[in-house]
Design a protein around this motif. Structure first.
Motif, mmCIF file in Angstrom:
data_model
loop_
_atom_site.group_PDB
_atom_site.id
_atom_site.type_symbol
_atom_site.label_atom_id
_atom_site.label_comp_id
_atom_site.label_asym_id
_atom_site.label_seq_id
_atom_site.Cartn_x
_atom_site.Cartn_y
_atom_site.Cartn_z
ATOM 1 N N GLN A 132 29.830 40.508 42.158
ATOM 2 C CA GLN A 132 30.841 41.019 43.104
ATOM 3 C C GLN A 132 32.162 41.236 42.374
ATOM 4 O O GLN A 132 33.037 40.368 42.375
ATOM 5 C CB GLN A 132 30.958 40.051 44.273
ATOM 6 C CG GLN A 132 29.667 40.023 45.102
ATOM 7 C CD GLN A 132 29.628 38.863 46.059
ATOM 8 O OE1 GLN A 132 29.697 37.717 45.626
ATOM 9 N NE2 GLN A 132 29.517 39.140 47.342
ATOM 10 N N LYS A 133 32.271 42.409 41.755
ATOM 11 C CA LYS A 133 33.467 42.685 40.950
ATOM 12 C C LYS A 133 34.719 42.748 41.808
ATOM 13 O O LYS A 133 35.814 42.494 41.312
ATOM 14 C CB LYS A 133 33.274 43.990 40.172
ATOM 15 C CG LYS A 133 32.269 43.836 39.038
ATOM 16 C CD LYS A 133 32.324 44.995 38.068
ATOM 17 C CE LYS A 133 31.490 44.644 36.841
ATOM 18 N NZ LYS A 133 31.421 45.760 35.885
ATOM 19 N N ASN A 134 34.555 43.099 43.081
ATOM 20 C CA ASN A 134 35.733 43.150 43.951
ATOM 21 C C ASN A 134 36.377 41.759 44.030
ATOM 22 O O ASN A 134 37.600 41.633 44.049
ATOM 23 C CB ASN A 134 35.374 43.689 45.343
ATOM 24 C CG ASN A 134 34.228 42.941 45.981
ATOM 25 O OD1 ASN A 134 33.290 42.532 45.291
ATOM 26 N ND2 ASN A 134 34.280 42.746 47.285
ATOM 27 N N LEU A 135 35.564 40.696 44.044
ATOM 28 C CA LEU A 135 36.121 39.340 44.099
ATOM 29 C C LEU A 135 36.851 39.003 42.796
ATOM 30 O O LEU A 135 37.897 38.355 42.806
ATOM 31 C CB LEU A 135 35.014 38.311 44.372
ATOM 32 C CG LEU A 135 34.267 38.464 45.697
ATOM 33 C CD1 LEU A 135 33.272 37.316 45.892
ATOM 34 C CD2 LEU A 135 35.248 38.494 46.877
ATOM 35 N N LEU A 136 36.271 39.451 41.676
ATOM 36 C CA LEU A 136 36.944 39.200 40.390
ATOM 37 C C LEU A 136 38.269 39.961 40.316
ATOM 38 O O LEU A 136 39.272 39.438 39.839
ATOM 39 C CB LEU A 136 36.038 39.613 39.225
ATOM 40 C CG LEU A 136 34.787 38.750 39.005
ATOM 41 C CD1 LEU A 136 33.920 39.349 37.901
ATOM 42 C CD2 LEU A 136 35.183 37.317 38.631
ATOM 43 N N ARG A 137 38.237 41.201 40.816
ATOM 44 C CA ARG A 137 39.485 41.985 40.803
ATOM 45 C C ARG A 137 40.564 41.282 41.634
ATOM 46 O O ARG A 137 41.725 41.236 41.250
ATOM 47 C CB ARG A 137 39.237 43.406 41.312
ATOM 48 C CG ARG A 137 38.583 44.305 40.257
ATOM 49 C CD ARG A 137 38.564 45.771 40.679
ATOM 50 N NE ARG A 137 37.603 46.004 41.732
ATOM 51 C CZ ARG A 137 36.394 46.535 41.542
ATOM 52 N NH1 ARG A 137 36.012 46.908 40.324
ATOM 53 N NH2 ARG A 137 35.563 46.713 42.544
ATOM 54 N N ASP A 138 40.141 40.709 42.767
ATOM 55 C CA ASP A 138 41.114 39.980 43.603
ATOM 56 C C ASP A 138 41.637 38.751 42.873
ATOM 57 O O ASP A 138 42.831 38.466 42.864
ATOM 58 C CB ASP A 138 40.459 39.517 44.921
ATOM 59 C CG ASP A 138 40.224 40.693 45.850
ATOM 60 O OD1 ASP A 138 40.790 41.770 45.591
ATOM 61 O OD2 ASP A 138 39.451 40.532 46.818
ATOM 62 N N GLN A 139 40.708 38.038 42.243
ATOM 63 C CA GLN A 139 41.085 36.782 41.586
ATOM 64 C C GLN A 139 42.115 37.002 40.464
ATOM 65 O O GLN A 139 43.043 36.216 40.318
ATOM 66 C CB GLN A 139 39.818 36.117 41.025
ATOM 67 C CG GLN A 139 40.082 34.754 40.426
ATOM 68 C CD GLN A 139 38.790 34.122 39.878
ATOM 69 O OE1 GLN A 139 37.668 34.573 40.176
ATOM 70 N NE2 GLN A 139 38.942 33.091 39.068
ATOM 71 N N PHE A 140 41.923 38.087 39.698
ATOM 72 C CA PHE A 140 42.791 38.283 38.525
ATOM 73 C C PHE A 140 43.842 39.378 38.733
ATOM 74 O O PHE A 140 44.480 39.823 37.780
ATOM 75 C CB PHE A 140 41.926 38.590 37.290
ATOM 76 C CG PHE A 140 41.047 37.445 36.887
ATOM 77 C CD1 PHE A 140 41.572 36.327 36.243
ATOM 78 C CD2 PHE A 140 39.684 37.455 37.186
ATOM 79 C CE1 PHE A 140 40.761 35.254 35.886
ATOM 80 C CE2 PHE A 140 38.865 36.384 36.826
ATOM 81 C CZ PHE A 140 39.409 35.285 36.178
ATOM 82 N N ARG A 141 43.985 39.781 39.992
ATOM 83 C CA ARG A 141 44.832 40.933 40.352
ATOM 84 C C ARG A 141 46.217 40.942 39.679
ATOM 85 O O ARG A 141 46.690 41.974 39.239
ATOM 86 C CB ARG A 141 44.977 40.921 41.888
ATOM 87 C CG ARG A 141 46.028 41.808 42.484
ATOM 88 C CD ARG A 141 45.781 42.002 43.956
ATOM 89 N NE ARG A 141 44.404 42.386 44.264
ATOM 90 C CZ ARG A 141 43.922 43.612 44.136
ATOM 91 N NH1 ARG A 141 44.701 44.578 43.727
ATOM 92 N NH2 ARG A 141 42.678 43.860 44.412
ATOM 93 N N ILE B 154 36.302 44.476 34.241
ATOM 94 C CA ILE B 154 36.930 45.065 35.434
ATOM 95 C C ILE B 154 38.246 45.733 35.044
ATOM 96 O O ILE B 154 38.782 45.486 33.963
ATOM 97 C CB ILE B 154 37.207 43.988 36.518
ATOM 98 C CG1 ILE B 154 38.000 42.812 35.938
ATOM 99 C CG2 ILE B 154 35.900 43.504 37.143
ATOM 100 C CD1 ILE B 154 38.385 41.745 36.959
ATOM 101 N N GLY B 155 38.745 46.558 35.941
ATOM 102 C CA GLY B 155 40.059 47.154 35.748
ATOM 103 C C GLY B 155 41.072 46.421 36.623
ATOM 104 O O GLY B 155 40.802 46.164 37.795
ATOM 105 N N LEU B 156 42.219 46.057 36.036
ATOM 106 C CA LEU B 156 43.258 45.366 36.812
ATOM 107 C C LEU B 156 44.525 46.217 36.819
ATOM 108 O O LEU B 156 44.809 46.918 35.833
ATOM 109 C CB LEU B 156 43.569 44.009 36.169
ATOM 110 C CG LEU B 156 42.429 42.982 36.166
ATOM 111 C CD1 LEU B 156 42.880 41.700 35.454
ATOM 112 C CD2 LEU B 156 41.973 42.661 37.586
#
Ligand code: AMP
Length: 504
Positions: free
Chosen positions: A490-499, A430-432
Motif C-alpha cells: 500500500q504505497k499510499n500509506l507509505l506516501r502518507d507516512q513520509f509525506r 515512492i515519490g514524495l
C-alpha cells in the motif's frame, strides 16, 4: 434461453457424487449435496424478494455456504456482490448506498451494527455465520432441493466486484456471465485443469482471485477444492499432500518458504503452483524452485478484466514476468499521454481488450469513459513492457509513477536494484512532495532478519548504476511494508507516512 454461467459451473454438480469441497474439519461435500444447497438458497433468495437483476451483497466469512450463495445468486438471475470481511460499518455503508442491493447478508455478530446501514440503503438484512448457521440458512432449510435457474445470457450481469480503491472511492466493476465464463474456460485449458484436480483454496472469496480464478476454474472442470477459511501456514502444510494444485498471492509463498517443513517431499506430487495479484519477486521464484523443484506460474489480471496474461504451462515460466496475453485477449502498450501504441520494448500503459473485459463501472459513466475506450480497449492503469519473446512485465501502477524535475521514474527499476543490496529483503520506492523537484524519489527498505542495512553505502552503490534523477534522495528502513489482504504493497500509506520528509 439457458443461464450461461450457472449451466457451465453449477448445473453439472447435481449429477456428481464425487467430493466437491473438502473442509478444514475433514468434512466433505459432494457435488449433489452442494447442488441441493444451492437450490434451497436460490428459493430463499426469491422468497426474500430478490428478482433478476437485483444485487445480493454479502459480507460473510468464507465457507461452503458462502460459495453456495454466489451460485444461488447466479441461479436466481441476480448480481453477486461480495465485500471484504475487513470493511467497517462505515465502509459497508458506502457500498450498500452505491449498489442498492435487495438483500444484504452479514455475520450474526455484526448484525446489530449493520442493521441501520442496511436499512438506510433499503436492503433487507439476513445473517449467515461462519459455521453455516443464521437467519438465511434457517429460512432456506425447508425449501425444495431443486430450482429452475432464471434464464440469463452472455451480457447479463453476474457480479459486481468493487475495486480495492487505494486512491479515490472504490468503483463497482460490472462483470457479465460471458466475462466470467470465458475467462474460466481459457484458464482451465491453459493450466490443464481436469476433474482429477484437487485445488488447495486458501484465498478469500470476496476478490477476483479466489472467487473467479480459483473457484470458477475448479467448478468448471469438476474437480475438488480443499476450502480453507484463509491462509494459515500450518493448515496449508497439513493439506498440501492431498492437493494437486495451489493458487496463491506472493506472500503465501514467502511464508511457506520461511518454514522448514515446506520441502520438496511435501509437494512432490503437486502439478501446479500459480501466483498473482501482486508481483512475485524473481528471488522468491528462484528460492521456490531451489527448495521444491517447482517453477511458480505467474499470471496477471485485475478486478475489471479477470485474467489477462499468463506464463506458459509448458515452456519457460520466466521469473519477473507475467507471461503472454491469454488466448482471446489483445494486449498493447501505449503512450499514457497520447494513447498511441509504443514500439516493442518500451514501457507504457497496458491496454487490454477481449471477452474478459468488464461492462463498465456501476453508475459511474464518466469513470467508465475515462478507462474503457469506445473500441473496447481497457486502460488498465498498469505500466508494462513486452520483451522480444512476447513476455509481458509489469513495471508498476501508473499512479505510482514518479515525476521528478520533469523526468518520469518507474519505481520498479529502482526497487529491483535496492533489493540486490546487502541486507535488504525488499523495498518500495515512492515519490514524495519536494519543493524543487515536484516529487523526490524515496526508498523504503526492509532489512533481512538478523541483518542491518547501511543506507549511506546503498546510496553510494546506486550512484554508479542509476542516472542522477532516478537516485533516491533518501532512504528509510521499516519493519514491514504495509500490505492489503491480497499482498499488495500500500504505497499510499507509505506516501502518507513520509509525506513531510522534504517539506521546504
Ligand atoms: P485487483 O483489481 O485487486 O485484482 O488488482 C489488480 C492489480 O494488481 C493489477 O492492476 C496489477 O497492478 C496488480 N497485479 C495483479 N497481478 C499481478 C502480477 N502478477 N504482478 C504484478 N502486479 C499484479
Amino acid at each position: 434461453m439457458a443461464n450461461l454461467l450457472f449451466d457451465a459451473l453449477f448445473a453439472p454438480l447435481g449429477e456428481n457424487d464425487r467430493r466437491l469441497l473438502i473442509l478444514p474439519d475433514g468434512r466433505e461435500v459432494t457435488g449433489r449435496q452442494f447442488a441441493a444447497t444451492i437450490a434451497r438458497f436460490a428459493h430463499a433468495l426469491v422468497a426474500a424478494g430478490v428478482q433478476p437483476g437485483d444485487r445480493v451483497a454479502v459480507q460473510i466469512a468464507k465457507s461452503a455456504e458462502a460459495l453456495a450463495i454466489y451460485a444461488a445468486t447466479v441461479a436466481a438471475g441476480a448480481i453477486f456482490l461480495p465485500l471484504n470481511t475487513g470493511y467497517t460499518a462505515e465502509e459497508v455503508a458506502y457500498f450498500l448506498q452505491n449498489a442498492t442491493p435487495r438483500l444484504f447478508l452479514c455475520d450474526g455478530a455484526k448484525a446489530a451494527a449493520l442493521a441501520p446501514v442496511a436499512e438506510a440503503a433499503g436492503a433487507r438484512l439476513m445473517t449467515l455465520n461462519a459455521d453455516g448457521t443464521g437467519s438465511f440458512p434457517a429460512a432456506a432449510a425447508a425449501q425444495p432441493g431443486q430450482f429452475a435457474p432464471v434464464p440469463r445470457g452472455a451480457d447479463d450481469l453476474a457480479a459486481f466486484l468493487y475495486t480495492s480503491g487505494t486512491t479515490g472511492r472504490s468503483k463497482g466493476a460490472m462483470l457479465s456471465h460471458a466475462n466470467l465464463l470465458s475467462n474460466a474456460e481459457v484458464l482451465a485449458r491453459e493450466w490443464r485443469f481436469t476433474a482429477d484436480d484437487v485445488l488447495l483454496h486458501a484465498l478469500p472469496i470476496f476478490h477476483t482471485h479466489g472467487l473467479f480464478v480459483a473457484s470458477n476454474v475448479s467448478l468448471l472442470t469438476g474437480g475438488a477444492m480443499i476450502f480453507l477459511p484463509g491462509f494459515d501456514r500450518d493448515q496449508v502444510i497439513r493439506w498440501l499432500p492431498q492437493a494437486t494444485a495451489m493458487m496463491g498471492v506472493p506472500t503465501f509463498y514467502t511464508r511457506l518458504l520461511d518454514d522448514p517443513r515446506f520441502d520438496r517431499q511435501l509437494v512432490e506430487h503437486m502439478r501446479l503452483f500459480t501466483s498473482g495479484s501482486a508481483p512475485l519477486l524473481a528471488e522468491t521464484h528462484a528460492l521456490f524452485e531451489a527448495r521444491t523443484g517447482h517453477r511458480i506460474l505467474e499470471r496477471y489480471g485485475m478486478t475489471e478484466t479477470n485474467m489477462n496474461t499468463s506464463n506458459p504451462y509448458d515452456g519457460e515460466r520466466r521469473a519477473g514476468t507475467v507471461g503472454f496475453a491469454l488466448p482471446g485477449v489483445e494486449l498493447k502498450i501505449t503512450d499514457p499521454a497520447t494513447g498511441e501504441t509504443l514500439p516493442q520494448g518500451e514501457a507504457g500503459m497496458i491496454e487490454v481488450r477481449g471477452p474478459n473485459v468488464f461492462k463498465g463501472y456501476w453508475q459511474m459513466p464518466e469513470k467508465t469513459r475515462e478507462e474503457l475506450r469506445d473500441d473496447g480497449f481497457f486502460i488498465t492503469g498498469d505500466i508494462g513492457e513486452v520483451d522480444a519473446d512476447g513476455y509481458v512485465s509489469i513495471v508498476g501502477r501508473a499512479k505510482d509513477l514518479i515525476i521528478t524535475g520533469g523526468y518520469n521514474v518507474y519505481p520498479k527499476e529502482i526497487e529491483l536494484i535496492l533489493d540486490e543490496q546487502p541486507g535488504v529483503l525488499e523495498s518500495a520506492v515512492i515519490g514524495l512532495p519536494h519543493p524543487d523537484f515536484g516529487e523526490a524519489v524515496f526508498g523504503v527498505l526492509v532489512a533481512r532478519k538478523g541483518e542491518s542495512v547501511d543506507a549511506d553505502a546503498i546510496l553510494a552503490a546506486l550512484s554508479g548504476r542509476l542516472a542522477k534523477f532516478k537516485q533516491p534522495k533518501g532512504l528509510a528502513v521499516v519493519e514491514d511494508l504495509p500490505r492489503n489482504t491480497m499482498g499488495k504493497v500500500q504505497k499510499n500509506l507509505l506516501r502518507d507516512q513520509f509525506r513531510d520528509r522534504f517539506a521546504g
